[in-house]
Write an enzyme that holds these catalytic residues in place. Structure first.
Site, PDB file in Angstrom:
ATOM      1  CE1 TYR A 154      35.086  56.979  23.737  1.00  0.00           C
ATOM      2  CE2 TYR A 154      34.942  58.684  22.062  1.00  0.00           C
ATOM      3  CZ  TYR A 154      35.697  57.775  22.778  1.00  0.00           C
ATOM      4  OH  TYR A 154      37.053  57.672  22.552  1.00  0.00           O
ATOM      5  CE  LYS A 158      37.315  58.929  25.903  1.00  0.00           C
ATOM      6  NZ  LYS A 158      38.446  58.428  26.700  1.00  0.00           N
TER       7      LYS A 158
HETATM    8  P1  NAD Z   1      40.834  49.645  22.942  1.00  0.00           P
HETATM    9  O1  NAD Z   1      39.425  49.189  23.023  1.00  0.00           O
HETATM   10  O2  NAD Z   1      41.771  48.978  22.008  1.00  0.00           O
HETATM   11  O3  NAD Z   1      41.500  49.590  24.406  1.00  0.00           O
HETATM   12  C1  NAD Z   1      40.827  49.989  25.567  1.00  0.00           C
HETATM   13  C2  NAD Z   1      41.391  49.212  26.742  1.00  0.00           C
HETATM   14  O4  NAD Z   1      40.657  49.611  27.927  1.00  0.00           O
HETATM   15  C3  NAD Z   1      41.200  47.695  26.596  1.00  0.00           C
HETATM   16  O5  NAD Z   1      42.377  47.026  26.937  1.00  0.00           O
HETATM   17  C4  NAD Z   1      40.069  47.393  27.563  1.00  0.00           C
HETATM   18  O6  NAD Z   1      40.097  46.069  28.081  1.00  0.00           O
HETATM   19  C5  NAD Z   1      40.322  48.430  28.639  1.00  0.00           C
HETATM   20  N1  NAD Z   1      39.138  48.652  29.475  1.00  0.00           N
HETATM   21  C6  NAD Z   1      37.845  48.738  29.082  1.00  0.00           C
HETATM   22  N2  NAD Z   1      37.037  48.881  30.144  1.00  0.00           N
HETATM   23  C7  NAD Z   1      37.834  48.881  31.251  1.00  0.00           C
HETATM   24  C8  NAD Z   1      37.597  48.999  32.644  1.00  0.00           C
HETATM   25  N3  NAD Z   1      36.353  49.128  33.138  1.00  0.00           N
HETATM   26  N4  NAD Z   1      38.663  48.971  33.483  1.00  0.00           N
HETATM   27  C9  NAD Z   1      39.912  48.821  33.005  1.00  0.00           C
HETATM   28  N5  NAD Z   1      40.203  48.692  31.701  1.00  0.00           N
HETATM   29  C10 NAD Z   1      39.170  48.732  30.834  1.00  0.00           C
HETATM   30  O7  NAD Z   1      40.743  51.204  22.652  1.00  0.00           O
HETATM   31  P2  NAD Z   1      41.861  52.293  22.280  1.00  0.00           P
HETATM   32  O8  NAD Z   1      41.540  52.786  20.940  1.00  0.00           O
HETATM   33  O9  NAD Z   1      43.231  51.804  22.592  1.00  0.00           O
HETATM   34  O10 NAD Z   1      41.423  53.436  23.305  1.00  0.00           O
HETATM   35  C11 NAD Z   1      42.212  53.859  24.409  1.00  0.00           C
HETATM   36  C12 NAD Z   1      41.697  55.219  24.860  1.00  0.00           C
HETATM   37  O11 NAD Z   1      41.829  56.150  23.788  1.00  0.00           O
HETATM   38  C13 NAD Z   1      40.205  55.230  25.254  1.00  0.00           C
HETATM   39  O12 NAD Z   1      40.011  56.075  26.353  1.00  0.00           O
HETATM   40  C14 NAD Z   1      39.553  55.798  24.001  1.00  0.00           C
HETATM   41  O13 NAD Z   1      38.321  56.407  24.316  1.00  0.00           O
HETATM   42  C15 NAD Z   1      40.588  56.792  23.560  1.00  0.00           C
HETATM   43  N6  NAD Z   1      40.474  57.200  22.161  1.00  0.00           N
HETATM   44  C16 NAD Z   1      40.631  56.317  21.140  1.00  0.00           C
HETATM   45  C17 NAD Z   1      40.511  56.763  19.814  1.00  0.00           C
HETATM   46  C18 NAD Z   1      40.675  55.865  18.626  1.00  0.00           C
HETATM   47  O14 NAD Z   1      40.447  56.336  17.499  1.00  0.00           O
HETATM   48  N7  NAD Z   1      41.028  54.610  18.790  1.00  0.00           N
HETATM   49  C19 NAD Z   1      40.223  58.107  19.565  1.00  0.00           C
HETATM   50  C20 NAD Z   1      40.073  58.974  20.626  1.00  0.00           C
HETATM   51  C21 NAD Z   1      40.213  58.512  21.922  1.00  0.00           C
END
Ligand code: NAD
Length: 247
Positions: A154, A158
């Site tokens: 991951y 990123k």
């Molecule tokens: P989440 O798991 O709630 O949502 C992720 C979404 O991406 C889901 O709707 C999922 O179905 C979709 N997805 C997964 N694989 C896919 C694919 N192959 N094609 C299309 N869609 C796909 O996660 P989140 O927390 O909302 O994360 C959103 C973004 O933010 C991600 O890139 C994550 O890495 C990043 N992020 C999240 C956090 C956190 O603390 N939650 C921190 C840093 C970065």
């Protein structure tokens, strides 16, 4: 921040940060195409967008598949005629210590998180170049800069997103296209809800603001980078992390 007349594609918009971004851009006036592997949930988000008085299009999209990306972008161009804003948000985790990490889990995370952003960016750029306007916002993570044990795949994906952001920003700046990243910290979504309590407490102890962020906190930063007000910002990484990491 007024995005009236703009069309945005948000990947991974069915829930969490992607849903919040889609709604925030719609609130600012943009029509939204959301793409996700969870189509039913995404259709509910499209209804929320329509309730805000904007057009909402829900598309099946697997960002790791070139064919799926092409089909989704073709459909958006058919329906809306253009794409002004791309938010590469879709992302997954498959955590493990490196010595135990299966090659398939390494590959899958890189394919979705990094290749996905490459494929979507490549698919929307010809239209943006032609119209001499574009905003690309890539969702990175605090761990890209700080590192994190148990997340080598991951973190690498990123960190790759940040590199991709800067390289593409340098390539397309002359066409009035900005490319930026948002690096969220510890945000309350499905991705973080099943962490063991000890890990949660350790993370919270690292955050000067003393609390987890919300998906809306991230969406506000994305909406700013998509706006006219941010027109001279490119190649930037916007940290939204409560002070967890101060670059
Ligand atoms: P989440 O798991 O709630 O949502 C992720 C979404 O991406 C889901 O709707 C999922 O179905 C979709 N997805 C997964 N694989 C896919 C694919 N192959 N094609 C299309 N869609 C796909 O996660 P989140 O927390 O909302 O994360 C959103 C973004 O933010 C991600 O890139 C994550 O890495 C990043 N992020 C999240 C956090 C956190 O603390 N939650 C921190 C840093 C970065």
């Amino acid at each position: 921040m007024n995005l009236e007349g703009r069309v945005a594609l948000v990947t991974g918009a069915a829930q969490g940060i992607g849903r919040a971004i889609a709604l925030a851009l719609a609130e600012a006036g943009a029509d939204i195409a959301g793409g996700d592997v969870k189509l039913e949930q995404l259709q509910a988000v499209a209804k929320e967008i329509e309730a805000l008085g904007r057009k909402g299009l829900a598309l099946p999209l697997d960002v790791s598949s070139p064919d799926s990306v092409k089909a989704a972008v073709d459909k958006i161009l058919e329906v809306f005629g253009k794409i002004d804003v791309l938010v590469n948000n879709a992302g997954i985790t498959k955590d493990n210590l490196l010595m135990r990490m299966k090659p398939e889990d390494w590959d899958l995370v890189l394919r979705v998180n990094l290749n996905g952003a490459f494929l979507c960016t490549r698919a929307v750029l010809p239209g943006m170049v032609k119209q001499r306007y574009g905003r690309i916002i890539n969702i990175a993570s605090v761990v890209a800069q700080a590192g994190n044990a148990g997340q080598a795949n991951y973190v690498a994906s990123k960190a790759g997103i940040i590199g991709l952001t800067k390289a593409v920003a340098a390539e397309v700046g002359s066409r009035n296209i900005t490319v930026n990243a948002v690096a969220p910290g510890f945000i309350a979504t499905a991705m973080t809800e099943n962490l063991p309590e000890a890990v949660r407490q350790r993370m919270l102890s690292l955050i000067p603001l003393g609390r987890m962020g919300t998906d809306h906190n991230i969406a506000c930063g994305v909406r700013f980078l998509a706006s006219e007000e941010a027109s001279y910002i490119t190649g930037h990484v916007l940290n939204i992390n409560g002070g967890m990491y101060m670059a």
